[in-house]
Design an enzyme around this catalytic site. Structure first.
Site, mmCIF file in Angstrom:
data_model
loop_
_atom_site.group_PDB
_atom_site.id
_atom_site.type_symbol
_atom_site.label_atom_id
_atom_site.label_comp_id
_atom_site.label_asym_id
_atom_site.label_seq_id
_atom_site.Cartn_x
_atom_site.Cartn_y
_atom_site.Cartn_z
ATOM 1 N N GLU A 73 31.094 38.121 77.986
ATOM 2 C CA GLU A 73 30.692 36.754 77.623
ATOM 3 C C GLU A 73 31.935 35.920 77.370
ATOM 4 O O GLU A 73 32.901 36.406 76.781
ATOM 5 C CB GLU A 73 29.845 36.768 76.347
ATOM 6 C CG GLU A 73 28.420 37.224 76.568
ATOM 7 C CD GLU A 73 27.610 37.202 75.273
ATOM 8 O OE1 GLU A 73 26.385 37.205 75.369
ATOM 9 O OE2 GLU A 73 28.205 37.185 74.184
ATOM 10 N N ASP A 89 24.996 19.075 95.975
ATOM 11 C CA ASP A 89 24.469 20.437 96.008
ATOM 12 C C ASP A 89 24.743 20.971 97.405
ATOM 13 O O ASP A 89 23.933 20.834 98.318
ATOM 14 C CB ASP A 89 22.975 20.445 95.678
ATOM 15 C CG ASP A 89 22.419 21.864 95.632
ATOM 16 O OD1 ASP A 89 23.198 22.806 95.884
ATOM 17 O OD2 ASP A 89 21.220 22.014 95.348
ATOM 18 N N ARG A 118 25.494 37.334 96.487
ATOM 19 C CA ARG A 118 24.461 36.408 96.008
ATOM 20 C C ARG A 118 24.926 35.803 94.695
ATOM 21 O O ARG A 118 25.151 36.533 93.724
ATOM 22 C CB ARG A 118 23.190 37.220 95.806
ATOM 23 C CG ARG A 118 21.951 36.466 95.491
ATOM 24 C CD ARG A 118 20.746 37.219 96.014
ATOM 25 N NE ARG A 118 20.845 37.292 97.464
ATOM 26 C CZ ARG A 118 20.523 36.288 98.288
ATOM 27 N NH1 ARG A 118 20.035 35.163 97.827
ATOM 28 N NH2 ARG A 118 20.679 36.410 99.585
ATOM 29 N N LYS A 175 25.564 32.060 101.389
ATOM 30 C CA LYS A 175 25.002 31.523 102.639
ATOM 31 C C LYS A 175 26.085 31.605 103.723
ATOM 32 O O LYS A 175 26.597 32.688 103.955
ATOM 33 C CB LYS A 175 24.407 30.141 102.384
ATOM 34 C CG LYS A 175 23.221 30.235 101.375
ATOM 35 C CD LYS A 175 22.505 28.936 101.072
ATOM 36 C CE LYS A 175 21.378 29.192 100.067
ATOM 37 N NZ LYS A 175 20.695 27.964 99.631
ATOM 38 N N TYR A 215 30.547 44.114 80.060
ATOM 39 C CA TYR A 215 30.058 42.892 79.411
ATOM 40 C C TYR A 215 31.230 41.943 79.215
ATOM 41 O O TYR A 215 32.280 42.347 78.732
ATOM 42 C CB TYR A 215 29.424 43.221 78.047
ATOM 43 C CG TYR A 215 28.039 42.621 77.937
ATOM 44 C CD1 TYR A 215 27.855 41.248 78.026
ATOM 45 C CD2 TYR A 215 26.922 43.434 77.799
ATOM 46 C CE1 TYR A 215 26.584 40.702 77.967
ATOM 47 C CE2 TYR A 215 25.647 42.888 77.733
ATOM 48 C CZ TYR A 215 25.480 41.520 77.818
ATOM 49 O OH TYR A 215 24.230 40.985 77.771
ATOM 50 N N THR A 236 26.282 27.785 96.542
ATOM 51 C CA THR A 236 26.020 29.221 96.505
ATOM 52 C C THR A 236 27.203 29.905 97.174
ATOM 53 O O THR A 236 27.970 29.277 97.902
ATOM 54 C CB THR A 236 24.747 29.599 97.295
ATOM 55 O OG1 THR A 236 24.925 29.199 98.652
ATOM 56 C CG2 THR A 236 23.510 28.923 96.722
HETATM 57 C C1 PLP Z 1 19.948 27.775 98.479
HETATM 58 C C2 PLP Z 1 19.969 26.510 97.731
HETATM 59 C C3 PLP Z 1 19.968 26.483 96.327
HETATM 60 C C4 PLP Z 1 19.712 27.647 95.414
HETATM 61 O O1 PLP Z 1 20.235 28.840 95.608
HETATM 62 P P1 PLP Z 1 19.688 30.126 94.858
HETATM 63 O O2 PLP Z 1 20.883 31.012 94.845
HETATM 64 O O3 PLP Z 1 18.551 30.638 95.668
HETATM 65 O O4 PLP Z 1 19.243 29.748 93.483
HETATM 66 C C5 PLP Z 1 20.094 25.260 95.691
HETATM 67 N N1 PLP Z 1 20.199 24.124 96.404
HETATM 68 C C6 PLP Z 1 20.189 24.116 97.744
HETATM 69 C C7 PLP Z 1 20.315 22.812 98.459
HETATM 70 C C8 PLP Z 1 20.054 25.297 98.458
HETATM 71 O O5 PLP Z 1 20.027 25.262 99.794
#
Ligand code: PLP
Length: 416
Positions: free
Chosen positions: A68, A212, A247, A241, A66, A238
């Site tokens: 935090e 994003d 993840r 990807k 843990y 993220t």
């Molecule tokens: C994949 C993605 C997310 C979110 O990712 P998660 O890990 O599934 O929550 C947010 N914005 C864009 C543009 C994405 O392609």
């Protein structure tokens, strides 16, 4: 043809022997999933194969801890080792992306976006983002998501003919709606974004710019796509990807917003950090800083370009006539099927991908990416072959499945 070897192939995946003895029912599921991943072509644009080192960190005793708070300022004792792991992850992320600050605690890409909004906006504020029918993410204003419920989203689109973002439309919408923030980033836009153009529009109307970059951040790490870091106030991403980590999510920003971003992640939107995932992020950032990863990122794009061109030869209508990234969207309508039918026939042959919205009409197309197959070591020659297999699979030719098995047999994601 250059085939870029993925990551160290000297280790196999963790062996499941102990789990098999204790819980054969669940072991069966894990082995079934490993078999599924190894015997199909994983073309979902958001997926990849992490290295055995990343998997080792994920399966480590850091999962028990843990923690935090932030390194040096935790609400729990015994954080001396996990603090080091998080500091390493932060430093590697800052160095990799040239950012003044990195928060590596977001549990996912969506939680990173939630934290960015929490840091910069108040409920009811207006936000300009790519509309969902054009490739905006759920967190860009879907009525089913917190974003659409708590903020007033206005959507920009793409031109129906070219499939490209119309920056004049973005500017006109910013002028009309005076958003507090502009979001650039998409789940399916195959081209580079013009971050400088977005920055200029944001500056003109006094809006924050949130990038994003969940999809292209791995290409950015490898120098195969332009970076949003010099332009955006906050970059959300993220780590799982193209970047090929565990993840999870991450946020990059300038020093001036660091404290607001950190407080928006913890304690505002999250509790304890997942230290095993943060350690795995550190491992992935370390891998992404190597010349081998840069070669990988460039190969991902080269592969996507060849695959897009060859799918066009097979009769698919390729959105924007190609790609700059790992991502391809295509309309199979010229072949007499819609996206859903295509996805089903391709899946029957072991070609795993998604349907997606198309910039025109309400028929769905298909979305695919080359991150995972490139990790497996496949190059341009294999992409050309995959395109031919697509044609066979849509004709429901049983040879398609045999050909997929031949390829996955030669390019296993986890040798041994
Ligand atoms: C994949 C993605 C997310 C979110 O990712 P998660 O890990 O599934 O929550 C947010 N914005 C864009 C543009 C994405 O392609």
């Amino acid at each position: 043809m250059t085939v870029t070897s993925a990551h160290s192939r000297t280790h196999s995946v963790p062996d499941f022997q102990a789990l098999r003895r204790q819980d054969p029912e669940l072991a069966e599921v894990l082995l079934g999933e490993l078999h599924r991943q190894s015997t199909g072509l994983q073309l979902i644009a958001a997926e990849n194969f992490t290295s055995p080192a990343v998997l080792a960190a994920l399966g480590s005793p850091l999962a028990n801890k843990y923690a935090e708070g932030y390194p040096g300022a935790r609400h729990h004792g015994g954080c001396e080792f996990v603090d080091v792991a998080e500091r390493i992850a932060m430093e590697r992320a800052m160095a990799l992306f040239g950012a003044q600050h990195a928060n590596v605690q977001s549990h996912s890409g969506s939680s990173a976006v939630l934290a960015a909004y929490a840091a910069l906006l108040k409920p009811g504020d207006t936000v300009l983002a790519m509309g969902l029918p054009y490739g905006g993410h759920l967190t860009h204003g879907s009525p089913a998501n917190f974003s659409g419920r708590w903020f007033d989203f206005v959507g920009y689109g793409v031109e129906a003919d070219s499939g490209l973002i119309d920056y004049e439309q973005v500017a006109a919408l910013a002028k009309k709606h005076r958003p507090k923030a502009i979001v650039c980033g998409s789940i399916s836009y195959p081209r580079h974004l013009d971050y400088a153009a977005f920055r200029e529009i944001a500056d003109e109307y006094g809006a924050y710019l949130i990038a994003d970059a969940a999809h292209p951040i791995g290409l950015v790490a490898g120098g195969a796509a332009p970076s949003p870091v010099p332009y955006a106030d906050v970059v959300c991403a993220t780590t799982h990807k193209v970047l090929r980590g565990p993840r999870g999510g991450m946020i990059l920003c300038g020093a001036g917003l660091a404290e607001r971003i950190d407080r928006a992640v913890f304690p505002f939107t999250q509790g304890g950090a997942q230290m095993h995932t943060i350690a795995a992020k550190a491992v992935a950032f370390g891998e992404a800083a190597t010349p081998a990863f840069a070669a990988y990122a460039h190969q991902v794009v080269a592969n996507a370009r060849v695959l897009a061109a060859r799918l066009a030869d097979e009769g698919f209508a390729i959105t924007t006539d190609g790609t700059d990234t790992h991502l391809i969207t295509a309309d199979p309508a010229p072949l007499g099927v819609d996206g859903r039918t295509a996805r089903g026939r391709l899946a029957a042959a072991g070609l795993v991908l998604d349907t997606c919205a198309l910039p025109y009409g309400d028929q769905r197309g298909i979305r695919l990416g080359t991150a995972a197959v490139t990790t497996q070591g496949m190059g341009e020659a294999e992409m050309a072959r995959i395109a031919v297999i697509f044609g066979a699979a849509l004709r429901e030719d049983p040879k398609a499945r045999t050909e997929v098995l031949e390829l996955t047999g030669r390019f296993p994601p986890y040798p041994g």
